[in-house]
Design an enzyme around this catalytic site. Structure first.
Site, PDB file in Angstrom:
ATOM      1  CD  GLU A   1      -2.996   0.182  -0.257  1.00  0.00           C
ATOM      2  OE1 GLU A   1      -3.123   1.418  -0.292  1.00  0.00           O
ATOM      3  OE2 GLU A   1      -3.397  -0.546  -1.178  1.00  0.00           O
ATOM      4  N   GLY A   2       2.033   1.192   0.630  1.00  0.00           N
ATOM      5  CA  GLY A   2       2.914   2.370   0.643  1.00  0.00           C
ATOM      6  C   GLY A   2       3.267   2.772  -0.792  1.00  0.00           C
ATOM      7  CG  HIS A   3       5.759   0.205  -3.151  1.00  0.00           C
ATOM      8  ND1 HIS A   3       5.760  -0.992  -2.476  1.00  0.00           N
ATOM      9  CD2 HIS A   3       7.046   0.619  -3.181  1.00  0.00           C
ATOM     10  CE1 HIS A   3       6.984  -1.294  -2.113  1.00  0.00           C
ATOM     11  NE2 HIS A   3       7.792  -0.336  -2.517  1.00  0.00           N
TER      12      HIS A   3
ATOM     13  CD  GLN B   1      18.859   0.725  -3.347  1.00  0.00           C
ATOM     14  OE1 GLN B   1      18.706   1.292  -4.415  1.00  0.00           O
ATOM     15  NE2 GLN B   1      17.985   0.860  -2.357  1.00  0.00           N
TER      16      GLN B   1
ATOM     17  N   GLY C   1       8.468   7.583  -0.509  1.00  0.00           N
ATOM     18  CA  GLY C   1       7.792   7.427   0.780  1.00  0.00           C
ATOM     19  C   GLY C   1       8.648   7.952   1.922  1.00  0.00           C
TER      20      GLY C   1
ATOM     21  CE  LYS D   1       9.320   1.102   5.328  1.00  0.00           C
ATOM     22  NZ  LYS D   1      10.737   0.748   5.595  1.00  0.00           N
ATOM     23  CG  ASP D   2      12.976   3.934   2.638  1.00  0.00           C
ATOM     24  OD1 ASP D   2      13.654   3.228   3.388  1.00  0.00           O
ATOM     25  OD2 ASP D   2      12.105   3.473   1.877  1.00  0.00           O
TER      26      ASP D   2
ATOM     27  CD  GLN E   1      15.203   5.864  -0.910  1.00  0.00           C
ATOM     28  OE1 GLN E   1      16.002   4.952  -1.011  1.00  0.00           O
ATOM     29  NE2 GLN E   1      13.924   5.707  -1.164  1.00  0.00           N
TER      30      GLN E   1
END
Ligand code: PAF
Length: 281
Positions: free
Chosen positions: A35-37, A61, A147, A149-150, A153
Site C-alpha cells: 500500500e505504501g508504493h 545499494q 515514501g 518511511k525512508d 533517502q
C-alpha cells in the site's frame, strides 16, 4: 500498461509524451509492492498525465551480507496491481541495462548521508543516488514520488536534486501503516508471526516518544533512552535510535523545532526502519 526494459525506449516514450504536452510522473520502486508504493502511484496518477513505475532491485545499494539475493520478488502480482492502478508504463530493466559494461560513475553526497542508515550501511546512499539520478535521466520525469518511511533517502534525494540542478520535482508521501501500526515494508514478508508481533515495538516506541514530547519532556537523551527501553523490552536488537533536525538531519542540542526520531532495529535477522517527525516547542 506498457512494459519495457530498455532505458533508451523509456526516454523516447517519455519525451514523446512530453511533446504532446503531458506531464510525466515517476515512482521508483524495488517491487514487491504494498500500500505504501500504491499510495505513491495514486498520487502520481492524480498529478501527472503519464505515469511511469520502475521496478529494479538495485544491487549497488546493498552491502555485502545484506539481502540482495533474497529480496522478495513477485512480478506477476506487482504488474496486476500497477495495471489496476492505471499506470501507463512499467519499466523493468535488468542490471545490465542499468549498469552496462564499463560503468564507473557514482553520485556521492557528503554530510546528509553520514548519520543513520548512511553510517550503518556504508555505500548504501551512493547506490541509491546513482540509480535514482539515472532513473530521472532515463525517464525525463517532471515529478517523482518517494515514501517518508525512508526519510533519510527522501532528504538525500531532495538535496541531490538541489545540488545538481536536476529538473525533477520531488514529493514525499506519508508512511502507510498496517491497522496495528507496523509500517508497511517489503521486508515485513521475512517476519514469522511471533516476530511480526515483536516488530510492533517500533511504532509503539514512536507513539511513546510523541506522547512524552507532547507532555513536555525536553531532554533528548532521556527521550532516546525511553524509546530504547520499549525496543529492548520486545527483544529487538537496536541498530540505531537517533534524534536529528528534521530538515537537514543535523545534530540537535535540545528538543526544539521539527525533529526526526529515526529507528533501525533487527527483529531476528530482519532489519526494519521506522521514524516519526516530532514537533517540540
Ligand atoms: O526506496 C526504494 O525502493 C529504493 O531505494 C529506490 C528509491 C527505488 C532506489 O533503488
Amino acid at each position: 500498461m506498457l512494459k519495457i526494459s530498455s532505458p533508451e525506449k523509456l526516454r523516447e516514450l517519455s519525451l514523446e509524451a512530453k511533446e504532446e504536452g503531458l506531464t510525466v510522473g515517476l515512482v521508483p520502486t524495488m517491487g514487491y509492492l504494498h500500500e505504501g508504493h500504491l499510495s505513491l502511484v495514486r498520487r502520481a496518477r492524480e498529478r501527472n498525465d503519464f505515469v511511469i513505475v520502475s521496478i529494479f532491485v538495485n544491487p549497488t545499494q546493498f552491502g555485502p551480507g545484506e539481502d540482495l539475493d533474497k529480496y522478495p520478488r513477485d512480478l506477476a502480482r506487482d504488474e496486476a496491481l500497477l495495471d489496476a492502478a492505471g499506470v501507463d508504463l512499467l519499466f523493468i530493466p535488468t542490471p545490465e541495462d542499468v549498469y552496462p559494461e564499463g560503468f564507473q560513475s557514482v553520485v556521492h553526497l557528503e554530510h546528509i548521508t553520514k548519520p543513520l542508515c548512511g553510517a550503518h550501511r556504508p555505500g548504501h546512499f551512493d547506490g541509491v543516488c546513482t540509480v535514482v539520478l539515472k532513473l530521472f535521466n532515463m525517464s525525463a520525469a517532471d515529478d517523482a514520488y518517494f515514501g517518508m518511511k525512508d526519510y533519510q533517502q527522501l532528504k538525500v534525494i531532495e538535496r541531490m536534486v538541489k545540488d545538481l540542478n536536476v529538473g525533477v520535482r520531488i514529493e514525499g508521501m506519508p508512511i502507510i501503516r498496517e491497522p496495528d501500526g507496523l509500517a508497511m515494508s517489503s521486508r515485513n514478508k521475512y517476519l514469522s508471526d511471533p516476530e511480526r508481533q515483536r516488530a510492533l515495538a517500533l511504532s509503539k516506541s514512536l507513539d511513546k516518544a510523541e506522547e512524552l514530547v507532547g507532555g513536555g519532556l525536553i531532554e533528548p537523551a532521556e527521550l532516546i533512552s525511553e524509546v530504547r527501553s520499549v525496543l529492548e523490552a520486545a527483544n529487538l536488537e537496536i541498530d540505531y535510535v537517533e534524534l536529528l533536525g528534521a530538515e537537514n538531519l543535523d545534530r540537535i542540542e535540545s528538543l526544539k523545532g521539527n525533529l526526526l526520531l529515526a529507528i533501525a532495529a533487527y527483529v531476528g535477522t530482519t532489519r526494519l526502519i521506522d521514524n516519526r517527525v516530532l514537533v517540540a516547542r
